[in-house]
Structures are given as structure tokens and as C-alpha cells.
Design an enzyme around this catalytic site. Structure first.
Site, PDB file in Angstrom:
ATOM      1  CG  ASP A 152      -9.360   4.195   1.082  1.00 46.73           C
ATOM      2  OD1 ASP A 152      -8.525   3.677   0.431  1.00 46.73           O
ATOM      3  OD2 ASP A 152      -8.610   4.173   2.454  1.00 46.73           O
ATOM      4  CG  ASP A 154      -2.368   0.768   1.017  1.00 42.59           C
ATOM      5  OD1 ASP A 154      -2.062   1.762   0.103  1.00 42.59           O
ATOM      6  OD2 ASP A 154      -2.668   0.839   2.026  1.00 42.59           O
TER       7      ASP A 154
END
Ligand code: GLA
Length: 408
Positions: free
Chosen positions: A214, A153
């Protein structure tokens, strides 16, 4: 123009769907979209050994494993903020007293696979240890722990787009050097907004790539995530998948903090969860559940494990379905499948009024003939021919997901 190119490609041969020549990462993994569960949507960084093991057990007892879900993935929060004296990344021993090998062994003993999280930065989004400067050491440790899937990430990566690309390539090479098959999931936010958007190079680097913000348990945010990958359809295929983020099916608003409810976010309804799942299935998105499997109500399990919907997602051709037409608020998606003249169609009512949609062979890019269309949510079968098929009474934010095969 875009649509014209799309139609011409399909008319010539369905395989031209993959118009892009860049090769997908050739590690022999993720030949269909990965299926599993990740801890972030449900627990944020509050994860521990007991929770993860009970989730893994629930993945088996709930029927998720039988439906195809296999990876149990720890997101951010498993590691400490410092390396040990030997420079090794370490699990938080309060949360994971048994260590990573024991956890991984227990997950494997259930017939499941083990996934973990790290970052190309010095720290993760939670301010915990990232892999920068220690890539091979971390990859070796992950392999020694029996890791089968790495979510890598972008968080807090400082550097140019070229440096960011190099960082993702470096971890790919470090994973390959371990000799262990490890699915590589990249969230390369460093190219966000750039002309390339990370593509096509990322498809030679990773098995999946986050293309969205997200996700949250909210209808509009869910649509924003799926819409973000629509134009990238030609890059997807066996070995590489566009990732619109994890599933919110059954989250029941758990990830909606006050910051989000104040902005008008609200948990999706059962109907909206079904549409969310249908979109992920037709778009060949990774199916990574994020709900609490230990207390999953039967109607949520029925969505996540629907065999017809999962089969559409896992079709071996690996084409990413995409919208081909919108009429009266209803968006029609089309996905070619591996069988000759076989496809899936999804009619999504994005509006707030009950709507109807008239399906025709041309909209589905199907040649003349007779077809059988099976509604995967109701089990009903309809004949589809030159007359078309009327889909009536599609509820607001509802959908009809059809698996279509030639009838002759
Ligand atoms: C980022 C990612 C999320 C999650 C968190 C963890 O926000 O996009 O999916 O992994 O980091 O900190």
C-alpha cells in the site's frame, strides 16, 4: 545478464520489449493505462454520496477530465457488513441514501465513468461485505448499477494460491457474462512472495494488477512501490498494466497516521510529487489520483494534468519504461514510444545532493542521429546527438522528464 537481454531485445526491434507471450485479458479495455480517481488515499472508508459527487464535479471543473482522467472509483466503505434478505450486496444507505444507480447516473452525466470495490473474500479489508460465494449475483448488480471498473482486492482471502487464482478467474468470467465492459483491477496478494508472483497468469485474468505494498505519502515508500514492478516490465502492454498503487500527488500527508509518522514517514514535497508522477508516467502505471480534487492547489493540478507527462504515460505502444543506468545517485529510465525512434527518458535524482547526469544516445538505446528532447516540466527543448546532453543541477529527489523525437 538482465540488462544484456534487455539491450539485445531493443537493438533487434523495439516491439520485442513485450518478450512474454501470455496474452493480456482480451476484453478490449484498458488499451492504455486507466486514468481516474479513487477514494481510499483521501477518505479511507469515510465516503458518502455528497463527497463522491463533489469530487466528480471537481474532476470536471479542475481540468482533470480534460487531461484524460475518467474513472471515479469508490474504494472500501461503500457497502454494509451484511447482505440483504435476498442475498444481495448492498450500499450503506446512510452514506448513499440515493442508491448506486442514482450516483452512477450523476457520474455518467458528467461524462465520467463509475468504479466500485469488492473482494474475493467473504469480507473486505474493512470487515464489510466481500463477493465470495455470490460472484455472479454481485457482478450482475454492479453491471445493473452502471459500474465501469471493479477493484477486486485480495483482503483476508483464505485458501491456497490455486484457490486464489480460481477466485480471480471466477470474477473475470462473471464480469464477462454481464456483457457490460468493466475494467478489472486485481489485487492478488495471495501469490505475494510465491515464485510466480501472480505472473504471467494474472495478465490473462485482469486489466491491472497491484504489484506493490500500500502506498503512503512518503518518498521512500513511494520508491518502494515503483521499484516493486521494475522487473515486470515485459508483462505490461495494451490490456494489462502493472499497478504500483494509486497516486499520492497532493495528499499533503493526509494518510500518515501517527503509526507512520512515528516510523519517520513524512509527506512528500512538491518536487517529490513531480518525481512521483514522472515515475508513474514513464512506468506506464495506471494514473489513479487519490487527492482531494475539491481543494487542489494550482501547482498540484499542474502536475497531474501536465499534457507532456500524461502523453508519455498514454503512449499507445504501451511499453513499460524501466531503469537502464544509475550514475552518481541519478537513475535513468527509458521508455520506447510508438513513433519510430521516439522515446521518453527520465533522470531521477534519488540522492540527497544536487547532481548532474550526462545523457548519451547509447544509454537511451537510440541509434545515431539527431534528436529533439523536450523537458515536459519546463517546456525547454534541447538538441540531442552523438555529443550527448548534459542535465545539470538536478535537485535532490528532483527529476528531468524528456520526450524525445527524431530531429530530421
Ligand atoms: C487494501 C488495499 C488498499 C485499499 C484497502 C481498503 O489495503 O491495498 O488499496 O483498497 O485495502 O480496505
Amino acid at each position: 545478464m538482465q540488462r544484456r537481454r534487455f539491450l539485445m531485445g531493443m537493438a533487434a526491434a523495439p516491439l520485442l520489449w513485450h518478450a512474454n507471450d501470455a496474452r493480456a485479458l482480451d476484453n478490449g479495455l484498458a488499451l492504455t493505462p486507466p486514468m481516474g480517481w479513487n477514494s481510499w488515499n483521501c477518505f479511507r472508508a469515510e465516503i458518502d454520496e455528497e463527497k463522491i459527487l463533489s469530487i466528480a464535479e471537481a474532476m470536471v471543473s479542475s481540468g482533470m477530465k480534460d487531461a484524460g482522467y475518467e474513472y471515479v472509483i469508490l474504494d472500501d466503505g461503500w457497502q454494509t457488513a451484511e447482505r440483504d434478505s435476498g442475498g444481495r450486496i448492498q450500499p450503506n444507505s446512510v452514506k448513499f441514501p440515493g442508491g448506486m444507480n442514482a450516483l452512477s447516473d450523476s457520474i455518467h452525466a458528467l461524462g465520467l465513468k463509475f468504479g466500485i470495490y469488492s473482494s474475493p473474500s467473504y469480507t473486505s479489508c474493512e470487515g464489510l461485505m466481500g463477493s465470495r460465494g455470490h460472484e455472479q449475483r454481485d457482478a450482475d448488480d454492479f453491471a445493473a448499477w452502471g459500474v465501469d471498473y471493479l477493484k477486486y482486492d485480495w483482503c483476508k482471502f483464505e485458501g491456497s494460491e490455486a484457490e486464489c487464482r480460481a477466485a480471480f478467474e471466477l470474477m473475470r468470467d462473471c464480469l464477462a457474462k454481464t456483457g457490460r465492459p468493466i475494467v478489472y483491477s486485481a489485487h492478488d496478494k495471495c501469490t505475494e512472495g510465491s515464485e510466480s508472483g501472480g505472473l504471467p497468469w494474472i495478465r490473462e485474468v485482469a486489466n491491472l494488477h497491484r504489484v506493490s505494498p500500500d502506498i503512503k505519502d512518503d518518498w521512500n515508500r513511494m520508491l518502494e512501490c515503483i521499484d516493486a514492478g521494475v522487473e515486470l516490465y515485459e508483462f505490461a502492454g495494451p490490456g494489462y498494466w502493472n499497478d504500483p498503487d494509486m497516486l499520492e500527488v497532493g495528499s499533503f500527508g493526509k494518510d500518515l497516521t501517527e503509526r507512520f509518522t512515528r516510523r519517520g514517514y513524512r509527506a512528500m514535497t512538491l518536487n517529490e510529487y513531480r518525481t512521483h508522477f514522472s515515475l508513474w508516467c514513464i512506468a506506464s502505471a495506471p494514473l489513479i489520483a487519490g487527492n482531494d480534487l475539491r481543494c487542489m492547489p494550482p501547482d498540484i493540478a499542474a502536475i497531474l494534468t501536465n499534457p507532456g507527462a500524461v502523453a508519455i504515460n498514454q503512449d499507445p505502444l504501451g511499453a513499460q519504461g524501466r531503469p537502464v543506468k544509475t550514475r552518481d545517485g541519478v537513475q535513468l529510465w527509458f521508455k520506447p514510444k510508438s513513433g519510430e525512434r521516439s522515446c521518453a527518458a527520465l533522470a531521477v535524482n534519488r540522492g540527497d545532493e544536487t547532481a548532474s547526469f550526462s545523457l548519451d544516445l547509447e544509454a537511451l538505446l537510440l541509434g545515431p542521429g539527431r534528436y529533439a528532447a523536450r523537458d515536459v516540466w519546463t517546456g525547454e527543448t534541447f538538441a540531442l546527438d552523438a555529443e550527448g546532453l548534459a542535465l545539470n543541477g538536478i535537485e535532490p529527489h528532483g527529476c528531468v522528464l524528456l520526450s524525445i523525437e527524431p530531429a530530421e
